[in-house]
Design an enzyme around this catalytic site. Structure first.
Site, PDB file in Angstrom:
ATOM      1  N   HIS A  53     -34.330 -68.265 -35.494  1.00  0.00           N
ATOM      2  CA  HIS A  53     -33.958 -69.363 -36.392  1.00  0.00           C
ATOM      3  C   HIS A  53     -34.342 -70.692 -35.750  1.00  0.00           C
ATOM      4  CE1 HIS A  53     -30.450 -69.064 -33.758  1.00  0.00           C
ATOM      5  NE2 HIS A  53     -29.997 -70.213 -34.192  1.00  0.00           N
ATOM      6  N   ASP A  57     -31.906 -75.068 -29.605  1.00  0.00           N
ATOM      7  CA  ASP A  57     -31.566 -74.283 -28.408  1.00  0.00           C
ATOM      8  C   ASP A  57     -32.151 -72.877 -28.460  1.00  0.00           C
ATOM      9  OD1 ASP A  57     -29.685 -73.663 -30.471  1.00  0.00           O
ATOM     10  OD2 ASP A  57     -28.297 -72.834 -28.997  1.00  0.00           O
ATOM     11  N   HIS A  58     -32.894 -72.574 -29.531  1.00  0.00           N
ATOM     12  CA  HIS A  58     -33.577 -71.286 -29.646  1.00  0.00           C
ATOM     13  C   HIS A  58     -35.098 -71.427 -29.731  1.00  0.00           C
ATOM     14  CE1 HIS A  58     -30.048 -68.566 -30.312  1.00  0.00           C
ATOM     15  NE2 HIS A  58     -29.497 -69.759 -30.444  1.00  0.00           N
ATOM     16  N   HIS A 111     -25.822 -68.202 -40.824  1.00  0.00           N
ATOM     17  CA  HIS A 111     -25.782 -69.234 -39.781  1.00  0.00           C
ATOM     18  C   HIS A 111     -26.774 -70.335 -40.126  1.00  0.00           C
ATOM     19  CE1 HIS A 111     -25.260 -70.936 -35.792  1.00  0.00           C
ATOM     20  NE2 HIS A 111     -26.554 -70.819 -35.553  1.00  0.00           N
ATOM     21  N   ASP A 128     -28.049 -65.927 -33.648  1.00  0.00           N
ATOM     22  CA  ASP A 128     -26.672 -66.422 -33.740  1.00  0.00           C
ATOM     23  C   ASP A 128     -25.956 -65.919 -34.990  1.00  0.00           C
ATOM     24  OD1 ASP A 128     -27.203 -67.770 -31.418  1.00  0.00           O
ATOM     25  OD2 ASP A 128     -27.107 -69.780 -32.280  1.00  0.00           O
ATOM     26  N   HIS A 166     -25.923 -65.944 -27.254  1.00  0.00           N
ATOM     27  CA  HIS A 166     -25.000 -66.720 -26.424  1.00  0.00           C
ATOM     28  C   HIS A 166     -23.997 -65.821 -25.700  1.00  0.00           C
ATOM     29  CE1 HIS A 166     -26.044 -70.782 -27.946  1.00  0.00           C
ATOM     30  NE2 HIS A 166     -26.338 -70.122 -29.065  1.00  0.00           N
TER      31      HIS A 166
END
Length: 255
Positions: A53, A57-58, A111, A128, A166
């Site tokens: 996605h 942070d990905h 998400h 996530d 995470h």
């Protein structure tokens, strides 16, 4: 089969490296530095990137990783990620010949609106959407979408290895115990996963079977979970999506 190694990033992210002794692919590289260090240390050649996605942070490290490499970047067709070379949707495949890997794509919105997962070889890389003992916040999707997405994931075989984005597990277990305080599997999981963290190990991967036993976001149709959610909401809950919604709202406020 290749090995899967967790590369820690930021405060609690995991970038997943799938590799043999020569080639590697990485899943959700939010930053490039830890990946480059891993590749150098192991003497590996990066041959592809998978993204679930669009959150920075990905995907934030992809541009640097591909700056001097002509490699494929697989990700969601429905999201704006400028670094993708292959835009994928439900039932498309990501094929990495160097590692003899074939991943089937699952659309799992909730998400984010276009979130996808990669499934193959008994492994699920779900970003996530599904966490160990939890699920992602609903930033762009609806509770009904998330329920549908989680149902799709839990239809996979119980032994499927779950690699999420995470290290949230112990905090998620604390919430799950607030929902199902008398759950023996949850109490055992708390002990086991706390020991892993004390040893500096990831709590991941989980399995679909373990999540079905312990994850309140998959157990919203269980009487104990409905009762706890109804008590929190102050009204009797009878609709499955409404129960899920209450649990998600409860988790958002939980500390």
């Amino acid at each position: 089969m290749p090995t899967v190694t967790a590369i820690p990033a930021f405060r609690d992210n995991y970038i997943w490296a799938i590799h043999d002794n020569k080639h590697a692919i990485v899943v959700d590289p939010g930053e490039a530095g830890p990946v480059e260090a891993f590749l150098t240390e192991r003497g590996l050649e990066l041959v592809a990137v998978l993204a679930t996605h669009h959150h920075p942070d990905h995907v934030g490290g992809i541009a640097d990783l591909i700056a001097h490499r002509a490699i494929s970047v697989y990700g969601p067709a429905g999201e704006n990620i400028s670094t993708l070379t292959h835009r994928l949707k439900e039932n498309d495949e990501a094929v990495i010949a160097e590692l003899d890997l074939h991943f089937r794509v699952l659309d799992i919105p909730g998400h984010t609106a276009g979130h996808i997962a990669f499934y193959g070889h008994g492994m699920l890389f779900c970003g996530d959407t599904l966490f160990a003992c939890g699920c992602g916040r609903l930033f762009e999707g609806t509770p009904a979408q998330m329920v549908s997405s989680l149902t799709k994931l839990t239809a996979l075989p119980d032994e499927t290895q779950v690699y999420c984005g995470h290290e949230y597990t112990l905090a998620n277990i604390r919430f799950a115990l607030a929902v199902e305080a008398n759950s023996a599997p949850l109490k055992q999981r708390e002990v086991t996963d706390a020991q892993k963290r004390e040893r500096g190990e990831p709590t991941l991967p989980s399995t679909i079977g373990l999540e079905l036993q312990t994850n309140p976001f998959l157990r919203y149709q269980e009487p104990t979970v409905i009762e706890a959610a109804s008590k929190y909401a102050g009204r009797k809950l009878t609709d499955a999506v409404e129960t899920f919604t209450v649990i998600r709202e409860w988790k958002n406020q939980f500390s």
